[in-house]
Design a protein around this motif. Structure first.
Motif, short mmCIF file in Angstrom:
data_model
loop_
_atom_site.label_atom_id
_atom_site.label_comp_id
_atom_site.label_asym_id
_atom_site.label_seq_id
_atom_site.Cartn_x
_atom_site.Cartn_y
_atom_site.Cartn_z
N ILE A 282 0.87 -1.18 0.00
CA ILE A 282 0.00 0.00 0.00
C ILE A 282 0.91 1.23 0.00
N VAL A 283 0.63 2.16 -0.88
CA VAL A 283 1.43 3.39 -0.92
C VAL A 283 0.47 4.56 -0.83
N ARG A 289 2.62 20.39 -1.00
CA ARG A 289 2.60 21.85 -0.87
C ARG A 289 1.62 22.28 0.21
N VAL A 290 1.93 23.39 0.81
CA VAL A 290 1.18 23.83 1.98
C VAL A 290 -0.23 24.24 1.59
N ASN A 291 -0.35 24.91 0.44
CA ASN A 291 -1.65 25.46 0.12
C ASN A 291 -2.49 24.54 -0.76
N SER A 292 -2.08 23.29 -0.89
CA SER A 292 -2.84 22.37 -1.72
C SER A 292 -4.11 21.94 -1.00
N LEU A 293 -5.05 21.44 -1.80
CA LEU A 293 -6.24 20.82 -1.22
C LEU A 293 -5.81 19.60 -0.42
N VAL A 294 -6.56 19.34 0.66
CA VAL A 294 -6.15 18.21 1.49
C VAL A 294 -6.81 16.94 0.96
N HIS A 295 -6.28 16.48 -0.14
CA HIS A 295 -6.75 15.25 -0.77
C HIS A 295 -5.55 14.31 -0.86
N PHE A 296 -5.82 13.05 -0.76
CA PHE A 296 -4.70 12.12 -0.93
C PHE A 296 -5.15 10.84 -1.61
N LEU A 297 -4.19 10.10 -2.09
CA LEU A 297 -4.47 8.90 -2.87
C LEU A 297 -3.78 7.72 -2.22
N VAL A 298 -4.46 6.62 -2.15
CA VAL A 298 -3.87 5.40 -1.61
C VAL A 298 -3.85 4.35 -2.72
N ASP A 341 -1.04 25.31 -8.01
CA ASP A 341 -1.82 26.18 -7.13
C ASP A 341 -2.44 25.32 -6.02
N ALA A 342 -3.76 25.39 -5.86
CA ALA A 342 -4.36 24.57 -4.82
C ALA A 342 -4.79 23.22 -5.36
N ASN A 343 -4.83 23.10 -6.69
CA ASN A 343 -5.34 21.87 -7.27
C ASN A 343 -4.32 20.74 -7.15
N VAL A 344 -4.84 19.56 -7.03
CA VAL A 344 -3.99 18.37 -6.96
C VAL A 344 -4.40 17.43 -8.09
N TYR A 345 -3.40 16.97 -8.83
CA TYR A 345 -3.68 16.03 -9.91
C TYR A 345 -2.92 14.74 -9.64
N PHE A 346 -3.58 13.65 -9.96
CA PHE A 346 -2.92 12.36 -9.85
C PHE A 346 -2.70 11.81 -11.25
N THR A 347 -1.50 11.32 -11.49
CA THR A 347 -1.18 10.72 -12.78
C THR A 347 -0.98 9.23 -12.57
N ARG A 348 -1.69 8.46 -13.35
CA ARG A 348 -1.55 7.02 -13.23
C ARG A 348 -0.74 6.54 -14.42
N ILE A 349 0.36 5.86 -14.15
CA ILE A 349 1.24 5.39 -15.23
C ILE A 349 1.23 3.87 -15.20
N THR A 350 0.76 3.28 -16.27
CA THR A 350 0.84 1.83 -16.41
C THR A 350 1.71 1.53 -17.62
N THR A 351 1.89 0.26 -17.89
CA THR A 351 2.73 -0.08 -19.04
C THR A 351 2.03 0.30 -20.34
N GLU A 352 0.69 0.46 -20.30
CA GLU A 352 -0.03 0.78 -21.54
C GLU A 352 -0.30 2.27 -21.72
N GLU A 353 -0.67 2.95 -20.63
CA GLU A 353 -1.08 4.34 -20.83
C GLU A 353 -0.79 5.21 -19.62
N VAL A 354 -0.91 6.52 -19.87
CA VAL A 354 -0.75 7.51 -18.82
C VAL A 354 -2.08 8.23 -18.71
N ILE A 355 -2.65 8.26 -17.50
CA ILE A 355 -3.96 8.88 -17.29
C ILE A 355 -3.82 9.96 -16.22
N VAL A 356 -4.40 11.12 -16.48
CA VAL A 356 -4.36 12.20 -15.50
C VAL A 356 -5.77 12.41 -14.97
#
Lengths: 936, 239
Positions: A282-283, A289-298, A341-356
């Motif tokens: 599990i990661v 960043r300090v001013n980011s939205l308080v969102h996180f991904l597991v 800025d305040a937005n948080v983006y998650f990028t998913r990288i697999t062997t086939e594709e990159v998804i934002v």
């Protein structure tokens, strides 16, 4: 005193003409992988200074190196390699709008200039290691725009706040409870210190202490019961995120439940893993960043698939809720967090594709299929970092620096592989030269012919020639291209092409890493990777610690100290061969002869009959006076000698002592600072020569090498000795059959001599006559070897590795000739031999540097091989960096260099032809006139 | 010049350990700010050397150096630096006071010479002393390719000789033509007097037609013009 400096300079001038690299050959005939090692989690895109337009990639590696990489082309901008080396705890923190990066390696905390890698301040702690490192982003809710202060957590000396500009200590919080320090986390107003309080009855509690960032005084303390889930520090997944709500997350041993606490509160939220399969890993990813939205991904990884869930933190209620989940995908992948800025983006990288995706909702903002390349075959992403460019609510571009499971560090820009760095090569432990497949196949065919009777051999040969004819049309078709190519001077084209390898520069080198990865590089074409295999996948049952390689015709044998079994790999394709396939080829042992092998057994060098070292030794060598053998070097098995003697100025000959079984044993005695070198005959175990040096720093490397009839080694003079000089010494000894010219010594009379019993045949007199000279050198040598050429006609060059200046230097043989006259100028006869007056100091001429502007760090071994040309030897250095080049110690006498202007030559020929056309009628007329007219 | 050293904390102070700074001064050879970050200095005495990396202020900071005599080298990719000998000793500041202090002394040293053979001092003082590290030259790694250039072609003495004789052959007739009649006459007079031009007008032809056999026979020909003529016309004349 000036005189000394002047004499040194004069000597440097005297040693010229040096053979150096041509400026237009540099960066073409050689290649260099400047590596930093496998990057740890926490690769970071960061601007090197606030006003910078482009950002650099910062990473700290498992090998203890810090590096800045240019994300555009993957070139190294700067790196610093820790002297402590492998397995040091490595931490790197980059602060926004700062011109420094702060690192902690082992017990050493340092701030580096982010743009050029120079040190800003450094400090080290005795007897402790740095467990965690954080930058104090905010103080009392105000962001520090200046150098941000650094918080360090030491293993047994508490928490320290260091000034960001100078590294001076501001305060220390001493933890006396004896708990295991885990992490530091900061919020805008408080510093949290998290420790693991081990209980007697198994399990551990998390103790969170809040401190005032200004004074370092304790404000509050509370413990979180983990209900026996946390047994070891590894079970704590995450602590930190410099956000308004720092998080603390842990899991149980089976990775079924995830527990998250917002640091500063006592509530613990529990979430179950989304999959029914056993979760392996599990990661947790949270924005830094300090001013980011308080969102996180597991991120959840099972053996076959991976998925993720995104959580939101409600700051008012102090509650954590699941926002959405990303679907499970087969195979492995990695997630990265980007905040803008305040937005948080998650990028998913697999062997086939990159998804934002955005952290707010699960809608896909951008998706790019990944174009596969051969170096990433079978590998999957492990971790990385991304930069996302947003335009009108969708991601217009994304670039991700991702470490793949096969050790390639890759940048994926909108699905395209922009560059890849073979970082796994930094762990190489063994390397061998493997011949090109065509060459090997031909040699095999010829061997088949050699073993047949005349008629079948003839038929075989005719058949082979007919088969070869099918290449003829393409060969003819290629002629115009090749001629044009060589004329217009596109030399690089012919370099790239292995098929066109007329000069034998394209040789594969196979490197094995400690983890059991194997890669073949083509030294002739800029170190291009030919194939790459992971032995752990090919042979899952074998464990690799330090594999050693051995090259045979067409295949490579891999042996490891951990397992007795050998593996065989096809050197052309990297495919696994079963031992049955190669049994037929394994006949290296000549018939009717027995090999004598030798090895270091229980501190003694012992010789055995046959390859089996479990039998009774036939000879054994123990150094006298309780000296300890530290290593030995043998003469290379392939070491052709062109001439059996040295022709003197007066045309007489000094005969070389050429014994194929020479072994040089290095032994030390620490108490008296003695280093001894023993020259043995490995067939008989006889001692041929012994040299002893007093006052040597025996803890420093003492490399040695043997080639032809000479040997060389280097020692470091200890400051505690009473030697009159200091520094580093290089000793060269040359072996002759007799001190007298035109004399073959005891071998003259005997037509038959035995290598097994040289002594019994004619007494002790078969010992060589040894001439040796010692030189002072400016630097430590860690490894030495000798160039190799096809027939040994070309003079040799001693290749020494200097770890201090990260260079590989080729010392010409005539400079270290032990016959240089001492204390007098050479006579005219000696001058005609090329001997110069002995000078105690050999300055390393920059023109001798094979690596020129490259800095080849961490070289453990340099291997050489013949090329197709007699003048040229191929060189490869490995260990941390990988560097390959070719050298021509006596100049490239058998090949036209780039300086040869082919067009000019053609123009000259054409001009001469035109001239002949004009002159021919004139001359003809004159001749006719001469015959027909009477002289007046 | 500010010293980063003075601001450097020693988290664990070790007794009788000196600290000093090797500093690269501004010099005409190289701008110290342009040196690569891999530039570092080593202090070698016994065992693994002490290493210091290049700081932003172009210096190398050594802390916790115990007493001894050190061989200091600066390793740089692009420039060579002079080697130094640095001695660290613990001495009483005032004799008999019992107040011991670290003293750092630095000199030039000469490789291949005795260790006691010291050069100019490069700095001396207590803790935190500044030692100068001077670059001596740029490292030139590359060999110039000896390409074809018309100038080097002309420098060849053979070519020069050939050119000179060409000038003589083609230039002399023009020179003769352009002379004013008086000088020309004078010149011709001189030529007549010169031993080479005695007799025949063309000395080369004369030399070619030299009749060795008759000369050896001691023949003194009154008619030098006929010397060397083929025998046939001679016999004709006789006949």
């Amino acid at each position: 005193m000036r005189l000394h400096a002047a004499s040194t300079l004069a000597l440097a001038a005297l040693l010229a003409p040096a053979r150096a690299i041509f400026e237009d050959d540099a960066y073409h005939i050689d290649f260099h992988h400047a590596l930093i090692g496998l990057p740890k989690r926490g690769i970071n895109f960061q601007k090197p200074y606030a006003a910078s337009k482009a950002s650099l990639l910062y990473a700290v590696s498992h090998e203890g190196a810090i590096g800045a990489i240019n994300p555009r082309d993957g070139e190294l901008v700067w790196r610093q390699i820790a002297s402590s080396g492998l397995n040091a705890t490595g931490l790197l923190r980059t602060g926004e709008d700062q011109d420094t990066v702060v690192s902690a390696l082992g017990n050493h905390v340092a701030a580096w200039s982010a743009a050029d890698g120079r040190i800003v301040w450094e400090t080290s702690v005795d007897g402790a290691t740095v467990e965690d490192l954080e930058l104090l982003e905010q103080e009392d809710g105000i962001t520090n725009s200046d150098a941000k202060d650094v918080l360090t957590l030491l293993s047994d000396q508490g928490l320290k706040r260091l000034d960001g500009k100078t590294g001076r200590e501001k305060w220390t919080f001493q933890d006396t409870s004896g708990d295991t320090p885990l992490q530091i986390s900061t919020s805008p107003t408080t510093v949290y210190y998290i420790a693991l309080h081990t209980q007697l009855l198994g399990g551990a509690k998390l103790r969170v202490t809040s401190l005032s960032p200004i004074t370092g005084k304790k404000i509050d303390q509370y413990t979180l019961s983990s209900e026996g889930e946390i047994q070891a520090p590894e079970h704590v997944l995450f602590a930190g995120a410099n956000t308004a709500a720092p998080l603390l997350a842990w899991t149980d041993k089976s990775n079924k439940v995830l527990k998250i606490n917002i640091i500063g509160t006592k509530g613990v939220s529990t979430f179950n893993a989304p999959t029914k399969d056993a979760v392996e890993k599990i990661v947790l990813h949270a924005p830094s960043r300090v001013n980011s939205l308080v969102h996180f991904l597991v991120e959840y990884h099972t053996a076959t698939a991976h998925s993720a869930e995104v959580f939101h933190v409600d700051l008012k209620k102090g509650a954590i809720s699941k926002a959405y989940s990303l679907p499970e995908l087969k195979g492995q992948g990695a997630f990265t967090t980007t905040s803008s800025d305040a937005n948080v983006y998650f990028t998913r990288i697999t062997t086939e594709e990159v998804i934002v995706v955005s952290s707010v909702s699960h809608g896909i903002l951008g998706r790019w299929p990944v174009k596969r390349i051969s170096t990433l075959a079978g590998a999957y992403p492990i971790h990385g970092a991304s930069e996302v460019v947003m335009k009108g609510g969708s991601a217009s571009a994304v670039r991700s620096a991702v470490l793949f499971s096969n050790g390639q560090w890759v940048l994926i820009r909108n699905g395209e592989i922009a560059w890849s760095r073979p970082e796994f090569l930094s762990r190489s432990v063994s390397a061998v030269w493997a011949g090109l497949p065509e060459e090997e196949a031909l040699a095999h065919e010829l061997e088949v012919e050699g073993h047949q009777d005349v008629l079948t051999a003839y038929i075989h040969r005719v058949n082979r020639h007919i088969r070869d004819l099918k290449h003829f049309p393409t060969w003819v078709k290629n002629i115009p291209n090749r001629v044009l190519g060589s004329l217009v001077g596109k030399a690089s084209d012919s370099l790239e092409n292995i098929q066109n390898d007329n000069f034998g520069f394209h040789k594969f080198v196979v490197l094995a890493t400690a983890a059991g990865q194997l890669a073949a590089l083509d030294v002739g074409s800029q170190g291009k990777q030919i194939w790459h295999v992971d032995l752990a996948q090919l042979a899952p049952e074998t464990v690799f610690e330090a594999p050693t390689l051995k090259a045979y015709r067409g295949y490579i044998e891999i042996k490891d100290s951990a397992s007795q079994k050998s593996l065989y790999i096809n050197s052309t394709t990297g495919g696994l061969l079963s031992s049955g396939d190669i049994k037929t080829q394994l006949s290296i042992e000549p018939k009717g002869q027995t090999l004598i092998s030798f090895d270091l057994v229980d501190g003694d060098l012992k010789g055995f009959l046959g390859a089996d070292i479990s039998t009774q030794p036939i000879w054994s060598f123990t150094p006298p006076n309780g000296e300890k053998i530290t290593g030995y070097t043998a003469r290379p098995t392939k070491d052709p000698v062109a001439s059996i003697g040295r022709v003197l100025g007066d045309r007489r000959v000094l005969y070389k002592y050429l014994n194929p079984n020479l072994v040089l044993v290095t032994a030390v005695l620490e108490s008296t600072r003695t280093a001894s070198f023993y020259l043995l005959d490995s067939a008989s175990g006889q001692l041929l020569h012994a040299i002893s040096h007093e006052g040597v720093d025996v803890s420093r490397p003492m490399p040695s090498t043997i080639s032809e009839n000479w040997l060389s080694y280097s020692v470091v003079i200890d400051s505690h000795s009473d030697a009159s000089s200091r520094g580093y010494q290089l000793v060269v000894a040359e072996l002759f059959e007799s001190p007298l010219p035109d004399d073959r010594g005891p071998l003259r009379a005997s037509s038959n001599s035995s290598t097994v019993q040289p002594s019994a045949a004619s007494g002790d007199v078969t010992k060589p006559f040894v001439m040796s000279q010692t030189y002072q050198i400016p630097e430590l040598i860690s490894h030495m070897t000798v160039t190799q050429t096809k027939q040994g006609i070309t003079s040799r060059e001693l290749l020494v590795t200097c770890p201090d200046s990260n260079s590989i230097i080729g010392i010409p043989r005539h400079v270290i000739d032990p016959r240089r006259p001492i204390g007098r100028d050479p006579t005219s006869q000696e001058q005609s031999e090329g001997l110069t007056k002995y000078m105690p100091f050999i300055p390393f001429d920059p023109k001798w540097h094979l690596n020129h502007k490259y800095e080849v760090a961490g070289v453990k071994e340099v291997i050489t091989s013949e090329s197709g040309l007699e003048s040229t030897s191929l060189v490869l250095a490995h260990g941390f960096d990988v560097f390959g080049t070719r050298v021509a110690p006596s100049f490239a006498f058998d090949v036209l260099g780039k300086g040869f202007n082919k067009i000019q030559m053609l123009l000259t020929v054409a001009a001469l032809f035109v001239g002949v056309l004009f002159a021919a009628p004139l001359v003809g007329r004159k001749q006719i006139n001469g015959m027909w007219t009477m002289p007046s | 010049m500010h010293l980063p050293l003075l601001s450097l904390p020693t988290l664990a102070a070790v007794a009788s350990a000196a600290r000093f700074t090797l500093h690269i001064p501004a010099n005409p050879l190289v701008n110290p700010a342009s040196l690569p970050p891999s530039t570092h200095a080593t202090l070698q005495a016994s065992g693994p050397p002490l290493t210091a990396r290049l700081t932003r202020s172009n210096s190398f900071v050594f802390t916790n150096v115990s007493a001894g005599s050190y061989f200091a080298t600066i390793h740089c990719r692009d420039y060579a630096f002079e080697p130094l000998r640095i001695d660290v000793s613990i001495e009483e500041a005032v004799e008999g006071s019992g107040d011991k202090k670290e003293v750092v002394r630095a000199w030039q040293t000469f490789l291949g010479n005795e260790w006691e053979n010291k050069g100019e001092s490069r700095g001396e003082g207590g803790n935190g002393v500044l030692v100068e590290a001077r670059p001596v030259g740029e490292k030139r790694f590359y060999q110039e390719r000896q390409g074809f250039s018309p100038l080097s072609f002309l420098k060849n003495p053979m070519i020069l000789m050939a050119l000179f004789s060409m000038v003589l052959i083609f230039g002399m007739p023009y020179l003769m033509d352009n002379m004013d009649p008086e000088t020309k006459a004078e010149f011709e007079e001189m030529q007549k007097k010169s031993p080479l031009s005695s007799g025949a007008a063309n000395p080369a032809q004369q030399l070619q037609n030299f009749d060795l056999a008759s000369w050896m026979a001691g023949k003194t020909d009154s008619n030098p013009a006929s010397r060397g003529q083929s025998p046939a016309p001679q016999s004709k004349r006789k006949g």
